[in-house]
Scaffold this active site. Structure first.
Site, PDB file in Angstrom:
ATOM      1  N   GLY A  50      -5.346   0.292  51.795  1.00  0.00           N
ATOM      2  CA  GLY A  50      -3.923   0.065  51.534  1.00  0.00           C
ATOM      3  C   GLY A  50      -3.087   0.884  52.489  1.00  0.00           C
ATOM      4  O   GLY A  50      -2.080   0.412  53.035  1.00  0.00           O
TER       5      GLY A  50
ATOM      6  N   MET B 211      -3.312   4.917  55.044  1.00  0.00           N
ATOM      7  CA  MET B 211      -4.046   6.120  55.445  1.00  0.00           C
ATOM      8  C   MET B 211      -3.047   7.132  55.971  1.00  0.00           C
ATOM      9  O   MET B 211      -2.231   6.834  56.853  1.00  0.00           O
ATOM     10  CB  MET B 211      -5.102   5.796  56.501  1.00  0.00           C
ATOM     11  CG  MET B 211      -5.880   7.020  56.980  1.00  0.00           C
ATOM     12  SD  MET B 211      -6.718   7.882  55.633  1.00  0.00           S
ATOM     13  CE  MET B 211      -6.846   9.523  56.336  1.00  0.00           C
ATOM     14  N   GLU B 212      -3.156   8.362  55.460  1.00  0.00           N
ATOM     15  CA  GLU B 212      -2.110   9.377  55.563  1.00  0.00           C
ATOM     16  C   GLU B 212      -2.121  10.192  56.837  1.00  0.00           C
ATOM     17  O   GLU B 212      -1.894  11.406  56.799  1.00  0.00           O
ATOM     18  CB  GLU B 212      -2.206  10.315  54.361  1.00  0.00           C
ATOM     19  CG  GLU B 212      -3.469  11.191  54.302  1.00  0.00           C
ATOM     20  CD  GLU B 212      -4.643  10.591  53.576  1.00  0.00           C
ATOM     21  OE1 GLU B 212      -5.560  11.329  53.196  1.00  0.00           O
ATOM     22  OE2 GLU B 212      -4.653   9.362  53.367  1.00  0.00           O
TER      23      GLU B 212
ATOM     24  N   HIS C  52       2.263   7.443  47.491  1.00  0.00           N
ATOM     25  CA  HIS C  52       0.912   8.016  47.567  1.00  0.00           C
ATOM     26  C   HIS C  52       0.650   8.603  48.960  1.00  0.00           C
ATOM     27  O   HIS C  52       0.252   9.768  49.088  1.00  0.00           O
ATOM     28  CB  HIS C  52      -0.107   6.921  47.245  1.00  0.00           C
ATOM     29  CG  HIS C  52      -1.539   7.322  47.384  1.00  0.00           C
ATOM     30  ND1 HIS C  52      -2.352   7.576  46.302  1.00  0.00           N
ATOM     31  CD2 HIS C  52      -2.316   7.518  48.483  1.00  0.00           C
ATOM     32  CE1 HIS C  52      -3.559   7.915  46.717  1.00  0.00           C
ATOM     33  NE2 HIS C  52      -3.568   7.874  48.045  1.00  0.00           N
ATOM     34  N   GLU C  53       0.870   7.795  49.987  1.00  0.00           N
ATOM     35  CA  GLU C  53       0.584   8.278  51.349  1.00  0.00           C
ATOM     36  C   GLU C  53       1.531   9.408  51.742  1.00  0.00           C
ATOM     37  O   GLU C  53       1.128  10.344  52.454  1.00  0.00           O
ATOM     38  CB  GLU C  53       0.681   7.124  52.347  1.00  0.00           C
ATOM     39  CG  GLU C  53      -0.238   5.944  52.069  1.00  0.00           C
ATOM     40  CD  GLU C  53      -1.704   6.323  51.935  1.00  0.00           C
ATOM     41  OE1 GLU C  53      -2.105   7.402  52.437  1.00  0.00           O
ATOM     42  OE2 GLU C  53      -2.460   5.560  51.311  1.00  0.00           O
TER      43      GLU C  53
ATOM     44  N   HIS D 165       0.438  12.713  50.331  1.00  0.00           N
ATOM     45  CA  HIS D 165      -0.682  13.299  51.069  1.00  0.00           C
ATOM     46  C   HIS D 165      -0.221  14.270  52.154  1.00  0.00           C
ATOM     47  O   HIS D 165      -1.006  15.135  52.582  1.00  0.00           O
ATOM     48  CB  HIS D 165      -1.515  12.203  51.725  1.00  0.00           C
ATOM     49  CG  HIS D 165      -2.608  11.670  50.865  1.00  0.00           C
ATOM     50  ND1 HIS D 165      -3.460  12.483  50.166  1.00  0.00           N
ATOM     51  CD2 HIS D 165      -2.999  10.391  50.618  1.00  0.00           C
ATOM     52  CE1 HIS D 165      -4.333  11.730  49.506  1.00  0.00           C
ATOM     53  NE2 HIS D 165      -4.081  10.467  49.753  1.00  0.00           N
TER      54      HIS D 165
ATOM     55  N   GLU E 269      -6.617  13.087  46.398  1.00  0.00           N
ATOM     56  CA  GLU E 269      -6.285  11.778  45.831  1.00  0.00           C
ATOM     57  C   GLU E 269      -5.647  11.898  44.450  1.00  0.00           C
ATOM     58  O   GLU E 269      -4.767  11.102  44.096  1.00  0.00           O
ATOM     59  CB  GLU E 269      -7.534  10.907  45.759  1.00  0.00           C
ATOM     60  CG  GLU E 269      -8.220  10.661  47.096  1.00  0.00           C
ATOM     61  CD  GLU E 269      -7.310  10.065  48.154  1.00  0.00           C
ATOM     62  OE1 GLU E 269      -6.257   9.486  47.812  1.00  0.00           O
ATOM     63  OE2 GLU E 269      -7.644  10.179  49.349  1.00  0.00           O
TER      64      GLU E 269
END
Length: 837
Positions: free
Chosen positions: A283, A285-286, A318-319, A322, A341
């Site tokens: 979905g 990637m940070e 979410h990302e 991070h 996570e």
């Protein structure tokens, strides 16, 4: 104590140079990166910097040449292992502290420099190499790196471990008409003919898995708010989708602002840009300064459902979370990867609350965290949140729904026990203490434990370190409620937790239950007619109501007025259906009876998903009737989002002749404007399988409707799996056993899923054994989610006894199979075991 003494002795011999490393610890030389090697290098190497340069050709088949200089300080002259998971021939030159290495020693994915070529203090190692292709994700017009968890070493030589953070400096030579993005700002850019050289500023200290760059034909758009500018890079061509970037930008800014305010720490990196890519494996990637997103998660259809809008906002939050949790403070070793996570998901749920004030967020967390976690926790392949990891090459297998979604369930309970103010204070102390460094879960628990009155270490042990979930049984004995919690693995564990039950009778009332023991007895204010468990949704496990409550819920769940309680009770019914306490017919009839009355879009979405799964279990004589009822609800339900979600599920599950005819007409005319091009493409795939005589014509027509070049590539890749020629299907499946042919992993998983479509179950059993035999290679050559996605695509649609026996036989003949990988198979095969075991 003995272990500490042993390692101390090993360190002594290494530092004095009296013996070779392998003579004291042969695990240093294992393929991958062993925990022993990582611990040793962390103790010996300081002040690490990488200077990287790549020359990237326009043609994806042409090799990419690279140069790297590793600068670091050593505690003493000693043998040094540098990780590079590529062929020996790709190492072109090594110069150690100014001395060319004439005979480079290369063993088990390591460049091994003898102590004679290293020095106490500063070291400078230059390596010229050909970059490995596995994690470069090369396409015709763009390339992106994805290096989590241990894939940096597949691209360039490095010290591949999260606790050796380093400063990266990058220079890229690319085609002049391509754009280049990396973790930091562009420091200089020069053009010479048809080539361009782009130099980037040094990064903050980063773990290797967070280093990234993207190059290619990309569009760019900027957004500025309150003096902060961020940029988006993308390949999308649909103007309506591109217009959604304004929403995305605002949600990124809202996430940054929330996190800065909550943590008390300003955004800790040079810039925040993001890139939206077709076919991206995750979905998101940070990567700091270059966060990657899958286009389907960011660019939604013209009329998105509430679920889709929430999912996008949560993905962005979410990302962005991070950046603090994972990037600023990074786990020391990948056994604690869940610690980044859990915070990303936990805080994402909190960040989106003010963005969607009309949403019941307690209910939404039930739909996301609890439902996804239960999907793995109920299987034979469940695992603890924290799992042991002996070698970084297995780190990808630790990822799953347990670390992403059970961990936030646990975190909610932890915050409840210690209080929000104490929790926030602990988080701020944790971030300040370990900024730009590494920490373990135990480091955090020590900080939090010091701010809590309850024993968090004991709480953490059962919730974090032990696999499985409790079963909770409820029984009324006169005016007493008995709640009994049991451990399905008979270890006698207690999962401490608090939740509510609703007492129904002369007056409905809610009662709090605190599970401080495996058996709790509570005196009730009256004798209830029913006790409904977990009506606040705060409990976790398999809740088993007594028989009268179970029967009542099947016939009346839609009459429960509170939305959260209704969602939670639906989930309780579903778990009891899967546990075979409810028949398939009773479950299906209950869903069909209640869905038309559902007024909450999120609950209706849950029911629609349950109904889609139940349709496969309907008796053949009743399929036409049930499908007609489902289709009618998809046309007439008062909630627009329910109508479109149910129709999407229906398109993938309907099999009766009248309904297939309806769907064919819908596809031909494209008459439903709520559906987007991807919906009609999916419908074309499904129709091609159901109508084999017309499959070629259906696919030709649908292909002609697609004009976006990236979506056309996707169609050409996937559509091969829905033709009617079984010989060609067999050839297609066999081709995917070769790593090079499955490089775009989401598309590959779609192909495997169509090859193993429910309507092809009998003919596709033959794919199971070879598909499982290649799983270890899929794990070795693929990214972190691909082994589970491969196994799920291979097994998820099978219910038959022959398919079950194929899985059992495979596991029987591989008694020493990797436990982490075996868990992925058992998770994917849940329905097979439920039907046949």
């Amino acid at each position: 104590m003995k272990i500490h003494i042993l390692f101390g002795m090993i360190g002594f011999f290494l530092l004095t140079g009296c013996c070779r490393t392998a003579e004291k610890n042969p695990r240093f030389y294992d393929a991958g990166v062993s925990k022993e090697l990582a611990d040793h290098r962390k103790a010996e190497i300081k002040n690490l910097k990488y200077e990287l340069s790549f020359s990237i050709p326009r043609q994806k088949e042409t090799p990419i040449y690279g140069d790297i200089t590793l600068r670091f300080d050593l505690a003493a002259a000693q043998e040094v292992l540098i990780d590079f998971r590529e062929e020996r021939g790709k190492i072109k030159e090594v110069i150690a502290n100014g001395k060319p290495v004439s005979d480079v020693r290369f063993e088990n994915e390591h460049i091994i420099l003898p102590a004679s070529l290293t020095a106490k203090g500063a070291n400078d190692i230059q390596i010229r190499f050909i970059a490995g292709n596995q994690s470069l994700n090369r396409n015709d017009e763009y390339l992106y790196t994805l290096l989590v968890p241990d894939r940096a070493r597949t691209v360039f030589p490095c010290f591949e471990q999260p606790n050796l953070k380093a400063e990266f400096t990058l220079k890229l030579e690319v085609p002049a008409d391509w754009k280049a993005v990396s973790n930091t700002y562009v420091r200089s850019e020069t053009v010479a003919g048809d080539r361009k050289t782009v130099c980037f500023a040094p990064t903050e200290p980063l773990s290797t898995y967070l280093f990234s760059f993207v190059v290619g034909k990309l569009e760019r758009q900027e957004y500025t708010q309150d003096g902060r500018t961020i940029a988006a890079y993308y390949r999308e061509t649909d103007p309506k989708k591109i217009a959604q970037l304004d929403i995305v930008f605002r949600q990124v800014m809202a996430s940054l602002h929330w996190l800065e305010e909550y943590t008390g720490i300003a955004y800790p990196f040079a810039k925040y840009d993001f890139i939206v890519l077709p076919g991206f494996q995750f979905g998101g990637m940070e990567h700091t300064g270059a966060t990657l997103y899958n286009d389907n998660g960011i660019f939604l259809s013209e009329h998105p459902t509430p679920d889709e809008e929430l999912n996008r906002a949560e993905l962005i939050a979410h990302e962005t979370s991070h950046m603090w949790f994972g990037d600023l403070v990074t786990m020391d070793w990948f056994d604690d990867v869940w610690t980044k996570e859990v915070f990303a998901n936990y805080f994402a749920a909190r960040i989106v609350e003010p963005l969607f004030p009309e949403i019941n967020h307690t209910l939404n967390k039930l739909k996301t965290f609890n439902a996804a976690s239960l999907a793995e926790d109920r299987t034979l392949g469940t695992n603890a949140i924290r799992q042991p990891l002996d070698n970084l090459r297995n780190a990808g297998l630790i990822y799953g729904q347990i670390i992403y979604n059970k961990a936030p369930v646990m975190m909610e309970k932890l915050v409840d026990r210690m209080g929000e103010a104490n929790f926030r204070s602990g988080i701020q102390e944790y971030l300040k203490t370990y900024s730009y460094a590494n920490a373990t879960w135990d480091d955090l628990i020590r900080i939090l434990d010091g701010k809590a009155s309850e024993d968090l270490a004991t709480f953490s042990d059962v919730w974090v370190n032990r696999k499985g979930m409790p079963t909770l049984n409820f029984r009324i004995d006169g005016q007493e409620l008995e709640v009994r919690q049991s451990d399905p693995y008979n270890r006698g564990l207690l999962w401490p937790q608090r939740f509510a039950v609703t007492l129904c009778g002369e007056r409905d009332s809610m009662l709090r239950v605190n599970m401080t023991d495996t058996l709790v007895r509570i005196q009730l204010p009256f004798v209830p007619s029913l006790v409904l468990p977990n009506t606040d949704g705060r409990g976790y496990g398999l809740f088993v109501p007594d028989e009268s409550a179970l029967k009542w819920l099947l016939a009346h769940w839609w009459e429960v007025k509170d939305d959260t309680a209704r969602q939670s009770l639906l989930m309780t019914l579903y778990e009891n259906y899967l546990a075979k306490h409810i028949s398939a017919d009773d479950w299906t009839n209950s869903l069909l009876a209640g869905l038309p009355a559902e007024k909450n879009a999120l609950v209706a979405s849950t029911v629609s998903g349950y109904l889609a799964g139940a349709m496969r279990r309907v008796a053949p004589a009743q399929i036409a009737e049930v499908e007609a009822r489902v289709y009618a609800i998809s046309r007439n339900h008062p909630l627009p989002s329910c109508r479109v979600q149910l129709l999407r599920y229906f398109m993938q599950n309907a099999t009766s002749q009248p309904m297939v005819k309806e769907l064919y007409a819908l596809w031909q005319e494209q008459s439903d404007k709520r559906l987007n091009q991807q919906d009609y493409t999916t419908l074309a795939y499904e129709l091609a399988i159901r109508l084999p005589a017309e499959s070629e014509q259906i696919l030709r027509t649908q292909r002609a409707r697609i004009d976006d070049p990236d979506r056309l590539r996707q169609f050409d890749f996937i559509s091969r799996a829905v033709i009617s020629d079984t010989a060609r299907l067999d050839t297609l499946f066999n081709s995917l056993l070769v790593a090079e042919n499955r490089r775009i992993e989401p598309w590959t998983a779609a192909v495997i899923r169509y090859l193993n479509h429910p309507l092809r179950e009998e003919q596709s059993v033959k794919y199971i054994r070879p598909g499982l035999e290649v799983l270890e290679e899929v794990q070795r050559t693929g990214d972190i989610f691909f082994p589970k996605n491969w196994a799920s695509a291979l097994l998820g649609n099978h219910l038959s006894r022959p398919a079950y026996e194929e899985v059992v036989r495979f596991l029987d003949v591989h008694p020493d199979y990797s436990p982490l990988l075996k868990n992925k198979i058992l998770q994917a095969a849940y329905s097979l075991y439920r039907e046949n075991d």
